[in-house]
Motif scaffolding. Structure first.
Motif, PDB file in Angstrom:
ATOM      1  N   PRO A   1       0.818  -1.210   0.000  1.00 58.64           N
ATOM      2  CA  PRO A   1       0.000   0.000   0.000  1.00 58.64           C
ATOM      3  C   PRO A   1       0.854   1.263   0.000  1.00 58.64           C
ATOM      4  CG  PRO A   1       0.015  -1.006   2.163  1.00 58.64           C
ATOM      5  CD  PRO A   1       0.699  -1.969   1.250  1.00 58.64           C
ATOM      6  N   ARG A   2       0.282   2.350  -0.494  1.00 53.44           N
ATOM      7  CA  ARG A   2       1.007   3.617  -0.506  1.00 53.44           C
ATOM      8  C   ARG A   2       1.211   4.128   0.913  1.00 53.44           C
ATOM      9  NH1 ARG A   2      -1.501   7.703  -2.247  1.00 53.44           N
ATOM     10  NH2 ARG A   2      -3.597   6.807  -2.263  1.00 53.44           N
ATOM     11  N   ALA A   3       2.332   4.813   1.141  1.00 51.43           N
ATOM     12  CA  ALA A   3       2.648   5.313   2.485  1.00 51.43           C
ATOM     13  C   ALA A   3       1.570   6.260   2.987  1.00 51.43           C
ATOM     14  CB  ALA A   3       4.010   6.012   2.472  1.00 51.43           C
ATOM     15  N   ALA A   4       1.000   7.056   2.087  1.00 52.49           N
ATOM     16  CA  ALA A   4       0.021   8.067   2.508  1.00 52.49           C
ATOM     17  C   ALA A   4      -1.234   7.444   3.104  1.00 52.49           C
ATOM     18  CB  ALA A   4      -0.337   8.953   1.318  1.00 52.49           C
ATOM     19  N   THR A   5      -1.521   6.191   2.746  1.00 48.11           N
ATOM     20  CA  THR A   5      -2.736   5.552   3.256  1.00 48.11           C
ATOM     21  C   THR A   5      -2.528   4.856   4.596  1.00 48.11           C
ATOM     22  OG1 THR A   5      -2.319   3.416   2.173  1.00 48.11           O
ATOM     23  CG2 THR A   5      -3.426   5.138   0.868  1.00 48.11           C
ATOM     24  N   LEU A   6      -1.290   4.622   4.984  1.00 51.29           N
ATOM     25  CA  LEU A   6      -1.028   3.810   6.171  1.00 51.29           C
ATOM     26  C   LEU A   6      -1.551   4.414   7.474  1.00 51.29           C
ATOM     27  CD1 LEU A   6       2.541   2.429   5.372  1.00 51.29           C
ATOM     28  CD2 LEU A   6       0.355   1.240   5.206  1.00 51.29           C
ATOM     29  N   PRO A   7      -1.443   5.738   7.717  1.00 51.56           N
ATOM     30  CA  PRO A   7      -1.954   6.263   8.993  1.00 51.56           C
ATOM     31  C   PRO A   7      -3.443   6.027   9.205  1.00 51.56           C
ATOM     32  CG  PRO A   7      -0.454   7.828   7.988  1.00 51.56           C
ATOM     33  CD  PRO A   7      -0.712   6.758   6.972  1.00 51.56           C
TER      34      PRO A   7
ATOM     35  N   ALA B   1      -4.300  -0.818  12.045  1.00 54.41           N
ATOM     36  CA  ALA B   1      -3.099  -1.364  12.692  1.00 54.41           C
ATOM     37  C   ALA B   1      -2.028  -0.324  12.915  1.00 54.41           C
ATOM     38  CB  ALA B   1      -2.535  -2.513  11.848  1.00 54.41           C
ATOM     39  N   PHE B   2      -2.145   0.836  12.271  1.00 57.85           N
ATOM     40  CA  PHE B   2      -1.108   1.867  12.382  1.00 57.85           C
ATOM     41  C   PHE B   2      -0.946   2.312  13.833  1.00 57.85           C
ATOM     42  CE2 PHE B   2       0.589   6.183  12.146  1.00 57.85           C
ATOM     43  CZ  PHE B   2       1.625   6.034  11.241  1.00 57.85           C
TER      44      PHE B   2
ATOM     45  N   ALA C   1       4.968   6.537   8.668  1.00 56.70           N
ATOM     46  CA  ALA C   1       4.358   5.829   7.542  1.00 56.70           C
ATOM     47  C   ALA C   1       5.390   5.502   6.474  1.00 56.70           C
ATOM     48  CB  ALA C   1       3.225   6.663   6.953  1.00 56.70           C
ATOM     49  N   ALA C   2       6.327   6.415   6.229  1.00 60.34           N
ATOM     50  CA  ALA C   2       7.377   6.158   5.240  1.00 60.34           C
ATOM     51  C   ALA C   2       8.260   4.990   5.677  1.00 60.34           C
ATOM     52  CB  ALA C   2       8.216   7.417   5.027  1.00 60.34           C
TER      53      ALA C   2
END
Length: 292
Positions: A3-9, A13-14, A38-39
């Protein structure tokens, strides 16, 4: 697909991963640095070929992966002679006082806590060799460097640095104590052998790390990443880890002197240091020292 880093937050689970990092390291730095974290997580997902943060959170049950993640998130910025005013204070005030005070036992114990790749303890051993070799000729001198990042400690033991690590040091420092090897600089092996490196977590492990008191503790630019209760606990622990008349050196951006109320506060040119008094003594307020 990773997944893209921008979506992780936004992933459920973040928050769990962020809480685990804070629990292990004490660092609250990432509380408002979600893009940075996230990066890091995006890189780990890509390296492992994982397409979901839940899968990565489960992977953190593996101690090896936890160590790799800690290596990624810990702020390992370090370089030789960082904060030169503090090194001048060590040379002109702190170390002469310790040498006078310990003349009877002829022993000096120093601890660099949160040493990253070793520039700080190596700077200290170079200072001792350059300025105090005669005074300490037959002394038992110990320099311990600790960090929770095992990869940083491996680099510290190797003692090989790029040019950026010397950005605050004069060329003579580099040329006298290091040998150039293919564009990188290798520390004199005799100096490498004078520092012991050990993995240690300031948040969860015993302080002092080996059960004996230190004359000098350097913990610079480490506590700025911790929350207030952790900082207060560390200040008390460092006080207990120092021998009588021992010194604590923290970074210029560390918490205010109120956190170090158990210590005598000593104001020196362009820096403030802390000293443990004798048992039963009352901590003295901040007082200036004349410039050397």
């Amino acid at each position: 697909m990773t997944p893209r880093a921008a979506t992780l937050p936004r992933h459920p689970a973040f928050a769990r991963v962020k809480h685990l990092i804070a629990e292990i390291t004490g660092m609250v730095f990432y509380a408002d640095k979600e893009e940075t974290l996230a990066a890091v997580l995006h890189r780990r997902l890509a390296d492992l070929g994982l397409g979901d943060l839940d899968a990565y959170a489960a992977r953190l049950g593996d101690p090896e992966e936890r160590e790799l993640l800690i290596s990624e998130v810990v702020i390992g910025e370090t370089y030789f002679l960082r904060d030169l005013a503090q090194w001048r204070a060590l040379e002109t005030v702190v170390l002469p006082a310790l040498i006078r005070g310990n003349a009877g036992i002829r022993r000096l114990r120093c601890w660099s806590a949160g040493c990253a790749t070793g520039a700080e303890p190596y700077t200290l051993t170079i200072l001792l060799r350059e300025k105090f070799a005669e005074s300490l000729a037959d002394w038992d001198v110990t320099i311990l460097g600790t960090d929770l990042d095992r990869r940083a400690l491996e680099a510290a033991r190797a003692g090989v640095y790029g040019a950026w690590a010397f950005r605050a040091a004069p060329e003579t420092f580099q040329e006298q104590w290091f040998a150039e090897r293919g564009g990188r600089w290798e520390l004199d092996p005799a100096l490498r052998g004078s520092v012991e490196f050990r993995c240690h977590n300031l948040v969860s492990d015993a302080i002092p790390p080996d059960g004996t008191a230190f004359d000098l503790i350097l913990c610079r630019n480490v506590m700025i990443y911790f929350d207030a209760p952790t900082i207060a606990a560390l200040a008390k622990a460092f006080h207990g880890a120092l021998a009588e008349e021992g010194w604590l050196v923290v970074g210029h951006a560390e918490p205010s002197a109120r956190v170090f109320a158990d210590f005598e506060t000593v104001m020196l040119p362009d820096t403030t240091l802390y000293r443990r008094g004798r048992p039963g003594s009352t901590p003295k307020p901040a007082r200036p020292r004349p410039a050397p």
